[in-house]
Design an enzyme around this catalytic site. Sequence first.
Site, PDB file in Angstrom:
ATOM      1  CB  THR A 184      -1.099   0.007   1.156  1.00 26.05           C
ATOM      2  OG1 THR A 184      -1.762   0.933   0.803  1.00 26.05           O
ATOM      3  CG2 THR A 184      -0.405   0.047   2.536  1.00 26.05           C
ATOM      4  CG  ASN A 191      -3.252  -4.567  -4.981  1.00 26.37           C
ATOM      5  OD1 ASN A 191      -3.131  -5.266  -5.768  1.00 26.37           O
ATOM      6  ND2 ASN A 191      -4.515  -4.476  -4.100  1.00 26.37           N
ATOM      7  CE  LYS A 205      -2.131   0.397  -3.092  1.00 29.10           C
ATOM      8  NZ  LYS A 205      -3.609   0.635  -3.736  1.00 29.10           N
ATOM      9  CG  ASP A 251      -6.036  -1.294  -5.632  1.00 32.84           C
ATOM     10  OD1 ASP A 251      -6.176  -1.863  -4.586  1.00 32.84           O
ATOM     11  OD2 ASP A 251      -4.821  -0.620  -5.632  1.00 32.84           O
ATOM     12  CB  THR A 286      -3.678  18.773 -12.411  1.00 35.26           C
ATOM     13  OG1 THR A 286      -3.414  19.123 -10.970  1.00 35.26           O
ATOM     14  CG2 THR A 286      -2.265  19.146 -13.041  1.00 35.26           C
ATOM     15  N   GLY A 328      -5.139   9.830  -9.750  1.00 31.32           N
ATOM     16  CA  GLY A 328      -4.113   9.312  -8.692  1.00 31.32           C
ATOM     17  C   GLY A 328      -3.956   7.749  -9.203  1.00 31.32           C
TER      18      GLY A 328
HETATM   19  P1  ATR Z   1      -4.106   7.726  -4.964  1.00 30.82           P
HETATM   20  O1  ATR Z   1      -2.834   7.452  -5.221  1.00 30.82           O
HETATM   21  O2  ATR Z   1      -4.484   7.348  -3.479  1.00 30.82           O
HETATM   22  O3  ATR Z   1      -5.203   7.747  -5.794  1.00 30.82           O
HETATM   23  P2  ATR Z   1      -2.933  10.655  -5.273  1.00 30.82           P
HETATM   24  O4  ATR Z   1      -1.955   9.949  -6.400  1.00 30.82           O
HETATM   25  O5  ATR Z   1      -2.486  11.508  -4.232  1.00 30.82           O
HETATM   26  O6  ATR Z   1      -3.693   9.572  -4.462  1.00 30.82           O
HETATM   27  O7  ATR Z   1      -4.185  11.378  -6.052  1.00 30.82           O
HETATM   28  C1  ATR Z   1      -5.144  11.881  -5.680  1.00 30.82           C
HETATM   29  C2  ATR Z   1      -6.165  12.572  -6.572  1.00 30.82           C
HETATM   30  O8  ATR Z   1      -7.052  13.415  -6.048  1.00 30.82           O
HETATM   31  C3  ATR Z   1      -5.457  13.437  -7.850  1.00 30.82           C
HETATM   32  O9  ATR Z   1      -6.126  13.382  -8.982  1.00 30.82           O
HETATM   33  C4  ATR Z   1      -5.534  14.880  -7.238  1.00 30.82           C
HETATM   34  O10 ATR Z   1      -5.592  15.902  -8.144  1.00 30.82           O
HETATM   35  P3  ATR Z   1      -4.464  16.648  -9.014  1.00 30.82           P
HETATM   36  O11 ATR Z   1      -3.867  15.454  -9.826  1.00 30.82           O
HETATM   37  O12 ATR Z   1      -4.782  17.793  -9.251  1.00 30.82           O
HETATM   38  O13 ATR Z   1      -3.241  16.702  -7.687  1.00 30.82           O
HETATM   39  C5  ATR Z   1      -6.920  14.891  -6.551  1.00 30.82           C
HETATM   40  N1  ATR Z   1      -7.146  15.661  -5.305  1.00 30.82           N
HETATM   41  C6  ATR Z   1      -6.513  15.767  -4.267  1.00 30.82           C
HETATM   42  N2  ATR Z   1      -6.883  16.569  -3.281  1.00 30.82           N
HETATM   43  C7  ATR Z   1      -7.892  17.341  -4.282  1.00 30.82           C
HETATM   44  C8  ATR Z   1      -8.676  18.572  -4.072  1.00 30.82           C
HETATM   45  N3  ATR Z   1      -8.716  19.220  -2.865  1.00 30.82           N
HETATM   46  N4  ATR Z   1      -9.539  19.056  -4.899  1.00 30.82           N
HETATM   47  C9  ATR Z   1      -9.519  18.241  -6.080  1.00 30.82           C
HETATM   48  N5  ATR Z   1      -8.885  17.101  -6.450  1.00 30.82           N
HETATM   49  C10 ATR Z   1      -7.828  16.711  -5.588  1.00 30.82           C
END
Ligand code: ATR
Length: 286
Positions: free
Chosen positions: A68, A93, A72, A108, A159, A135
């Site tokens: 985790t 994972n 990963k 996942d 983004t 993400g």
């Molecule tokens: P994981 O691997 O657990 O999926 P991550 O890689 O940190 O987590 O990805 C988080 C996702 O949530 C991304 O798409 C992020 O957007 P960005 O690519 O713009 O960073 C999104 N995210 C996290 N916080 C956010 C917020 N407050 N508003 C909008 N999107 C958010």
Amino acid sequence: MPYPTINTKLVTLLGNPLGHSVSPHMHNRVFKKLGIDCCYLPVEVTEDNLETVFRALTKMNVIGCNVTIPHKVGIIQYLDELDSVAQTIGAVNTICIKNGKSKGYNTDGEGFIRSLEEESQISVKGKCFFIHGCGGGSRAICMTLAFKGAAKIYISNRTFTKAEALSEEINSKIAKCSVPVQTNHEDQRNATQACDVLVNTTSVGMHPNEEELPFDASLINEKHIVADIVYNPRMTKLLKTAERKGARIVPGLGMLIYQGAAAFKLFTGVEPLVDEMSEEVHRLMA
Ligand code: ATR
């Protein structure tokens, strides 16, 4: 039967931090219930120590690992073999270890799809998806949806360049079914109106920020199925809003349970008791 003995096998969870993980409880309950002589042990490990710890595990009585955050992706370089789904997703994972050799998998996406199909009674094939977030969770879900024949996968993200990159990767590696979507209201509306299922894969709405919505409530209608991969709280603001609007909902705990169930089958070759896993997770989260 005395326990543990020299024959007892281990499954380890590798990550950092692991304080709140429910996976050890979920797996150990089923090992016990099925009389499988195995113990699931959380092992907190830093990036600096990952290689040393993992290589040592492959020389022990360890039959597998779950991996985790934050390992990963980083774990892949130490594996002997990679399953094709995990290779395409670019993250692992679950690892099976046999005769000192390791093979990586990713359950996942499979966990998400099983939860979605069972809880909403639909089949992924031919359906249109609006996925919010880019993400690791989103990558696994989008790639697996594309493998399973989703007709369209719209990807939206704060983004936008990341949404473009993930769409492009899906289209070139699996099937030409993905379109990136800007976060302005008109583009989001056009995409969501064309979709059967809307999914939040971001951390927005997760405890302690429980009042946040990942996307505008006006995008949801009663024909949609709305899924959230956030499972703390179990009913996120997004799910409560969707339910109020007459949409069907799929809470995130299902993905957690089914990714674990798929991993259990890979570790042991035995069908897990999903109801027991589910009961344990709901008990711990209550
Ligand atoms: P994981 O691997 O657990 O999926 P991550 O890689 O940190 O987590 O990805 C988080 C996702 O949530 C991304 O798409 C992020 O957007 P960005 O690519 O713009 O960073 C999104 N995210 C996290 N916080 C956010 C917020 N407050 N508003 C909008 N999107 C958010």
